[in-house]
Motif scaffolding. Structure first.
Motif, PDB file in Angstrom:
ATOM      1  N   ALA A  31       0.812  -1.377  -0.189  1.00 58.08           N
ATOM      2  CA  ALA A  31       0.204  -0.016  -0.016  1.00 58.08           C
ATOM      3  C   ALA A  31       0.957   1.342   0.043  1.00 58.08           C
ATOM      4  CB  ALA A  31      -0.909   0.022   1.037  1.00 58.08           C
ATOM      5  N   GLU A  32       1.996   1.380   0.906  1.00 62.98           N
ATOM      6  CA  GLU A  32       2.793   2.390   0.715  1.00 62.98           C
ATOM      7  C   GLU A  32       3.493   2.624  -0.460  1.00 62.98           C
ATOM      8  OE1 GLU A  32       4.097   2.474   5.437  1.00 62.98           O
ATOM      9  OE2 GLU A  32       5.116   1.333   4.109  1.00 62.98           O
ATOM     10  N   MET A  33       3.854   1.430  -1.054  1.00 63.72           N
ATOM     11  CA  MET A  33       4.587   1.698  -2.465  1.00 63.72           C
ATOM     12  C   MET A  33       3.451   2.025  -3.644  1.00 63.72           C
ATOM     13  SD  MET A  33       7.121  -1.615  -3.060  1.00 63.72           S
ATOM     14  CE  MET A  33       6.093  -2.766  -2.568  1.00 63.72           C
ATOM     15  N   ALA A  34       2.352   1.701  -3.620  1.00 65.44           N
ATOM     16  CA  ALA A  34       1.116   2.070  -4.396  1.00 65.44           C
ATOM     17  C   ALA A  34       0.982   3.414  -4.290  1.00 65.44           C
ATOM     18  CB  ALA A  34      -0.147   1.437  -4.145  1.00 65.44           C
ATOM     19  N   GLN A  35       0.802   4.088  -2.805  1.00 60.10           N
ATOM     20  CA  GLN A  35       0.585   5.558  -2.576  1.00 60.10           C
ATOM     21  C   GLN A  35       1.690   6.439  -3.236  1.00 60.10           C
ATOM     22  OE1 GLN A  35      -2.534   6.866  -0.998  1.00 60.10           O
ATOM     23  NE2 GLN A  35      -1.542   8.268  -2.367  1.00 60.10           N
ATOM     24  N   ALA A  82      -2.855  -7.475   2.758  1.00 66.15           N
ATOM     25  CA  ALA A  82      -1.876  -6.284   2.187  1.00 66.15           C
ATOM     26  C   ALA A  82      -2.437  -5.796   0.750  1.00 66.15           C
ATOM     27  CB  ALA A  82      -0.583  -6.584   2.460  1.00 66.15           C
ATOM     28  N   HIS A  83      -2.768  -6.597  -0.005  1.00 65.40           N
ATOM     29  CA  HIS A  83      -3.437  -6.388  -1.437  1.00 65.40           C
ATOM     30  C   HIS A  83      -4.484  -5.569  -1.257  1.00 65.40           C
ATOM     31  CE1 HIS A  83      -6.366  -7.270  -4.548  1.00 65.40           C
ATOM     32  NE2 HIS A  83      -5.185  -7.329  -5.454  1.00 65.40           N
ATOM     33  N   ASP A  84      -5.346  -5.762  -0.283  1.00 67.96           N
ATOM     34  CA  ASP A  84      -6.690  -5.304   0.009  1.00 67.96           C
ATOM     35  C   ASP A  84      -6.235  -3.878   0.336  1.00 67.96           C
ATOM     36  OD1 ASP A  84      -9.492  -5.698  -0.428  1.00 67.96           O
ATOM     37  OD2 ASP A  84      -9.600  -4.729   1.590  1.00 67.96           O
ATOM     38  N   GLU A  85      -5.267  -3.628   1.229  1.00 68.99           N
ATOM     39  CA  GLU A  85      -4.838  -2.312   1.378  1.00 68.99           C
ATOM     40  C   GLU A  85      -4.606  -1.233   0.355  1.00 68.99           C
ATOM     41  OE1 GLU A  85      -2.256  -3.279   4.502  1.00 68.99           O
ATOM     42  OE2 GLU A  85      -3.533  -3.724   6.175  1.00 68.99           O
ATOM     43  N   VAL A  97      -6.186   2.180  -1.156  1.00 68.40           N
ATOM     44  CA  VAL A  97      -5.472   3.410  -1.803  1.00 68.40           C
ATOM     45  C   VAL A  97      -5.931   3.779  -3.319  1.00 68.40           C
ATOM     46  CG1 VAL A  97      -3.012   4.048  -2.422  1.00 68.40           C
ATOM     47  CG2 VAL A  97      -3.482   2.722  -0.321  1.00 68.40           C
ATOM     48  N   ALA A  98      -5.995   2.831  -3.916  1.00 68.59           N
ATOM     49  CA  ALA A  98      -6.257   3.053  -5.388  1.00 68.59           C
ATOM     50  C   ALA A  98      -7.819   3.673  -5.471  1.00 68.59           C
ATOM     51  CB  ALA A  98      -6.098   1.725  -6.308  1.00 68.59           C
ATOM     52  N   ILE A  99      -8.765   2.965  -4.770  1.00 66.85           N
ATOM     53  CA  ILE A  99     -10.170   3.370  -4.783  1.00 66.85           C
ATOM     54  C   ILE A  99     -10.067   4.898  -4.148  1.00 66.85           C
ATOM     55  CG2 ILE A  99     -12.403   2.977  -4.071  1.00 66.85           C
ATOM     56  CD1 ILE A  99     -11.648   1.122  -6.206  1.00 66.85           C
ATOM     57  N   ASP A 100      -9.447   4.962  -3.092  1.00 65.75           N
ATOM     58  CA  ASP A 100      -9.645   6.271  -2.287  1.00 65.75           C
ATOM     59  C   ASP A 100      -9.365   7.436  -3.419  1.00 65.75           C
ATOM     60  OD1 ASP A 100     -10.695   5.219  -0.175  1.00 65.75           O
ATOM     61  OD2 ASP A 100      -8.739   5.631   1.008  1.00 65.75           O
ATOM     62  N   PHE A 101      -7.977   7.037  -4.175  1.00 63.56           N
ATOM     63  CA  PHE A 101      -7.566   8.108  -5.111  1.00 63.56           C
ATOM     64  C   PHE A 101      -8.820   8.275  -6.310  1.00 63.56           C
ATOM     65  CE2 PHE A 101      -5.602   8.702  -9.224  1.00 63.56           C
ATOM     66  CZ  PHE A 101      -4.909  10.029  -9.053  1.00 63.56           C
ATOM     67  N   ALA A 102      -9.067   7.147  -6.736  1.00 64.49           N
ATOM     68  CA  ALA A 102      -9.963   7.367  -8.016  1.00 64.49           C
ATOM     69  C   ALA A 102     -11.318   7.948  -7.503  1.00 64.49           C
ATOM     70  CB  ALA A 102     -10.218   5.810  -8.433  1.00 64.49           C
TER      71      ALA A 102
END
Length: 471
Positions: A257-261, A301-304, A308-313
């Motif tokens: 999630a941190e890498m994604a963010q 962890a994938h779900d976290e 991150v992705a949905i919150d941004f979208a």
């Protein structure tokens, strides 16, 4: 180009549009509510739980529901009817049971390829991967993963290679292609100390203008003005459960999630938008090992990262989020029995993975030490005969090099013992031909049908972003 005109002209595909574009329907075919949302996807985030059988998704949701009162973000999207949901056929060109290379390549190229290859057709033809197409269209592009960044799933969106195993060469391709952010494990494919040719790829990436980061703090502090290469571990990153129970690992290595963010923060202000692949690669590794703590906690962890992705979208309004898996693996599930509830709940108390347990045992380990180690990790007490059976695997290994080869360690036996205490069963230690779950959120989500082929996703992404397939 105005979207209705774009769809009507069918300009996405220059030849064979009816064959290659399964989404060429008129906008009039869509529900009126979808038409209002039917705008261009400026950004695309493609999230993969590698090797996730439906039982894995199911168990992660039950685990969180029983522990916290709230299930996974993925299943909540279903409950709230906020996504388009499909099943996807992941067959490769060589087998009904795909591997990750052929699976990712089907999305990456729009063609089915043979297992083991990356965007190379059955007759040797080389396809241009989709992240390169989006780069040519002016978008930023990147991948983040919990396995080596040179591994099959990120590579399938980025490069063409006859063999997925050519990871040193794939690292060289990344250098030439200059993607905007690439992060995960895989130090051994970049370091001069471990590469066969002794090339220092870190030095070469730095010389080419990359910001090379090797720790969580370096990642957080990295400069957005430069492309980023982040390599945080020698091979795949540690499993989430082992990671969170080690202060050293938590401080050094970022979560998915941190890498994604971090990737989104780097690319979100780019004028032409961005494309990002996020992969929970170690879900697949845990399934291969029948490692329940590795599996469930990495799925969480994938779900976290999904959040991150949905919150941004949700805030951005211009981002298509695609959530899926590339194939099933081991098909785990909760097995019926009087104690199924309490047995499954015992996983909430697990402190370490089976990998941690088994790598801490050797020929010199006593039965009592095995019992003590499993009790610490799993909160139950092995019987003496169970400890003895686990130890027998170590006694029969002839060389030290073979001892900690995962294929030599008693992963299957430990999972069979654990099943008595956690009620989780497995059908195998390998991939399966599951139809995979597919969820789409945001502009372009209406393009998916209830049942799709893996190759359809290549053209859906191009059409959603209104990028012509001309490269």
């Amino acid at each position: 180009m105005e979207r209705r005109k774009f769809l009507r002209n069918g300009s996405l595909f220059t030849i064979g549009a009816s064959l290659l574009n399964p989404f060429s329907s008129s906008a009039n075919d869509f529900d009126a509510n979808f038409i209002q949302k039917n705008k261009k996807a400026k950004n695309i985030i493609f999230i993969v739980s590698d090797g996730m059988s439906i039982g894995t998704l199911n168990m992660a949701d039950i685990y969180l529901s029983r522990k916290t009162g709230q299930g996974t973000n993925w299943i909540q999207l279903y409950k709230d009817n906020r996504i388009t949901r499909s099943l996807m056929d992941m067959t490769s060109a060589s087998s009904i049971v795909t591997d990750s290379a052929a699976a990712s390549s089907s999305w990456g190229s729009g063609f089915r390829v043979k297992n083991g290859s990356l965007n190379i057709g059955v007759n040797g033809e080389e396809y241009l991967p989709i992240w390169q197409k989006f780069k040519k269209a002016g978008k930023m592009a990147g991948c983040v993963t919990t396995v080596p960044i040179t591994h099959a799933t990120p590579a399938g969106f980025c490069v063409a290679s006859k063999s997925r195993n050519s990871q040193e060469n794939i690292a060289e391709m990344y250098l030439d292609l200059k993607f905007d952010i690439m992060m995960g494990g895989g130090n051994k494919y970049f370091s001069a100390d471990s590469r066969k040719d002794k090339r220092d790829m870190y030095q070469e990436f730095t010389a080419k203008g990359f910001n090379v980061v090797k720790t969580r703090s370096e990642m957080m502090a990295s400069d957005n003005s430069k492309p980023i290469l982040g390599v945080f571990y020698n091979d795949g990153l540690p499993y989430t459960k082992d990671h969170e129970n080690s202060k050293e690992l938590t401080e050094k290595i970022p979560t998915l999630a941190e890498m994604a963010q971090r990737a989104i923060d780097k690319m979100k202000n780019h004028t032409e938008g961005f494309v990002l692949q996020i992969e929970a690669g170690k879900v697949d590794w845990a399934a291969h090992a029948n490692d329940i703590a590795g599996l469930i906690y990495d799925q969480v962890a994938h779900d976290e990262a999904v959040k991150v992705a949905i919150d941004f979208a949700e805030k951005d309004k211009n981002t298509l989020v695609i959530i899926t898996s590339d194939h099933g693996n081991a098909n785990p599930g909760i097995i019926y029995g009087k104690e199924a509830n309490s047995n499954f709940d015992s996983i909430q108390k697990y402190k370490q993975t089976n990998e941690w347990i088994l790598n801490g045992i050797g020929k010199e380990t006593s039965e009592s030490q095995v019992i003590e180690r499993v009790e610490f990790a799993n909160n139950f007490v092995l019987k003496n005969e169970e400890a003895k059976e686990l130890l027998s695997y170590y006694m029969n290994v002839k060389t030290e090099n073979e001892l900690y080869n995962p294929k030599s360690l008693p992963f299957k036996k430990l999972s069979e013992i654990q099943q008595k205490y956690n009620s989780v069963g497995w059908i195998s230690m390998n991939h399966s031909a599951d139809y995979t779950e597919l969820a789409l959120f945001g502009p372009g989500s209406q393009l998916a049908k209830p049942f799709v082929k893996n190759t359809d996703m290549h053209y859906l992404m191009l059409q959603a972003a209104e990028v012509e397939n001309k490269f």
